[in-house]
Design an enzyme around this catalytic site. Structure first.
Site, PDB file in Angstrom:
ATOM      1  N   PHE A  85       0.959  -1.284   0.240  1.00 18.46           N
ATOM      2  CA  PHE A  85      -0.066   0.510  -0.312  1.00 18.46           C
ATOM      3  C   PHE A  85       0.739   1.195   0.079  1.00 18.46           C
ATOM      4  CE2 PHE A  85       0.926  -1.393   4.480  1.00 18.46           C
ATOM      5  CZ  PHE A  85       1.050   0.442   5.200  1.00 18.46           C
ATOM      6  N   PRO A  86       0.163   2.003  -0.791  1.00 18.90           N
ATOM      7  CA  PRO A  86       1.287   3.878  -0.652  1.00 18.90           C
ATOM      8  C   PRO A  86       1.595   3.839   0.282  1.00 18.90           C
ATOM      9  CG  PRO A  86      -0.669   3.695  -2.252  1.00 18.90           C
ATOM     10  CD  PRO A  86      -0.911   2.564  -1.020  1.00 18.90           C
ATOM     11  N   CYS A  87       2.534   4.763   0.524  1.00 16.86           N
ATOM     12  CA  CYS A  87       2.836   5.324   2.083  1.00 16.86           C
ATOM     13  C   CYS A  87       1.897   7.024   2.410  1.00 16.86           C
ATOM     14  CB  CYS A  87       4.647   5.568   2.614  1.00 16.86           C
ATOM     15  SG  CYS A  87       4.640   6.850   4.005  1.00 16.86           S
ATOM     16  N   GLN A  88       1.374   7.169   3.019  1.00 16.63           N
ATOM     17  CA  GLN A  88       0.705   8.374   2.973  1.00 16.63           C
ATOM     18  C   GLN A  88       0.532   8.610   4.396  1.00 16.63           C
ATOM     19  OE1 GLN A  88      -3.663   6.110   1.385  1.00 16.63           O
ATOM     20  NE2 GLN A  88      -3.240   8.580   0.149  1.00 16.63           N
ATOM     21  N   HIS A 111       9.426   7.601   7.448  1.00 18.41           N
ATOM     22  CA  HIS A 111       8.188   8.507   7.040  1.00 18.41           C
ATOM     23  C   HIS A 111       7.614   9.375   8.814  1.00 18.41           C
ATOM     24  CE1 HIS A 111       3.754   9.534   6.009  1.00 18.41           C
ATOM     25  NE2 HIS A 111       4.696  10.099   4.511  1.00 18.41           N
TER      26      HIS A 111
END
Length: 388
Positions: free
Chosen positions: A73-76, A122
């Site tokens: 899944f994308p890192c948001q 992040h």
């Protein structure tokens, strides 16, 4: 046979790694990129076009009998939670929230999530910690590599490096560190997850490497279309020299340059130029330098420097020459209408299949132990009840 749901499926690298173990079968997949869907359908015969964020898809998952949730899944960025919000609320509006929502609704026995190395850094680690707190504290899964602090229950003990796994340690000459999060359902298995679950992520593939080094994987004497135009190569050199003058290490890289012992590639990226320019290769052959090629503004360079081919990227990810070999024949192919640009993107976006295969074997073996223990416990409980 355990049944899996494959989220953010791409071209099915995670699916293939699990299916190679002969312990898993895929019952549902979700992907919204139309070109990736075409390749996925071509490879597996299933159309994965589903939107993970939609209520329609989530309802579909609740009606599926399955055991393991899979997905990269994308890192948001997550929002700043108010005092009354839980950690899951911080993730609203992100794709991780949709994963957590599906886990909450369907309670699979286990999950595997994959992400880029940058997830660990992040927001100075806050994003990764929030993800773990959702999985462990709010959804009640045992996550491999995480220990709950008995004295301070709201705190988790873990070393973020324990979640990093690198493709170069799994038989392929690619430096590709990725984050893997594996969990088992504590609601179902209770303390058995502590006693019987795998203790750490596998960090190596047993046996000999598939290739001695990058040179062993490369297909030399490539077609002239892959060689850099002399003007473009000079532009890359000028760019690198400018950054070098500022003390930066940016710029193109010839990964098998003369003098490099046991060369390996850098991580393949879905983004076009940068993914290729930091993975240029030295492949000199007669008749290339000075050749004028349609579509290139200047003649080809005379230093033998080219981009890797899509086939070579496919080998570095284990799709070609590994994941689809049957009876000695490699059956991997793209649909005819998938462009080379899309082939690079799809391989760069994917996972390294041998890494997933090793992870899947560990998950399968752990589930076997947990399920056997559950059955034994149930049998003993019945006997005790009858005797009483």
């Amino acid at each position: 046979m355990y049944r899996t749901v494959d989220l953010f499926a791409g071209i099915g690298g995670i699916r293939r790694g699990f299916e190679l173990t002969n312990q898993f079968e895929t019952v549902l997949a979700a992907e919204i990129d139309k070109y990736a869907c075409e390749t996925y359908k071509h490879l597996y015969g299933d159309d994965p076009f589903n939107d993970v964020t939609s209520e329609e898809f989530k309802e579909k998952v609740t009606r599926i009998d399955y055991d393991v949730l899979l997905g990269g899944f994308p890192c948001q960025a997550f929002s700043i939670a108010g005092k009354k919000e839980g950690f899951m609320d911080k993730t609203r509006g992100t794709l991780f929230f949709d994963i957590a929502d599906i886990l909450k609704r369907t309670r699979p026995k286990a999950f595997l999530l994959e992400n880029v190395e940058g997830l660990l850094r992040h927001k100075k680690g806050d994003t990764f910690e929030t993800i773990l707190k959702v999985l462990v504290q709010e959804l009640n899964y045992t996550v491999i590599g995480v220990r709950e602090n008995s004295l301070v229950p709201e705190e988790l003990e873990y070393n973020s490096k324990d979640f990093l796994v690198n493709s170069k340690d799994f038989g392929l000459p690619q430096n590709r560190p990725r984050v893997y999060i594996i969990g088992f359902d504590k609601n179902r298995y209770g303390s058995l997850t502590t006693d019987l679950a795998m203790k750490e992520l596998p960090k190596k593939r047993p046996g000999e490497p598939m290739y001695k080094d990058l040179n062993d994987l490369l297909e030399f004497n490539a077609n002239q279309e892959y060689y850099l135009a002399s003007g473009y190569l000079q532009t890359l050199k000028d760019h690198k020299n400018r950054h070098r003058g500022k003390g930066n290490g940016y710029g193109y890289i010839v990964v098998n340059e003369k003098g490099i012992k046991n060369p390996i590639s850098n991580a393949l990226l879905a983004t076009g130029g940068s993914g290729k320019e930091r993975n240029l290769v030295y492949d000199p052959q007669d008749g290339i330098g000075g050749t004028v090629v349609k579509g290139k503004q200047t003649p080809l360079n005379d230093e033998g420097i080219r981009m890797m081919t899509p086939r070579e990227w496919g080998k570095l990810q284990g799709f070609i020459n590994y994941g689809f070999v049957k009876d000695g024949v490699d059956q991997f192919s793209f649909p005819s209408k998938i462009s080379k640009a899309q082939q690079y993107k799809q391989f760069g976006n994917s996972v390294t299949i041998p890494v997933i295969e090793v992870m899947a074997k560990e998950i399968g073996n752990t589930l076997d132990k947990l399920e056997a223990a559950i059955q034994t416990k149930t049998s003993n409980d019945i006997k005790t009840e009858v005797m009483s």
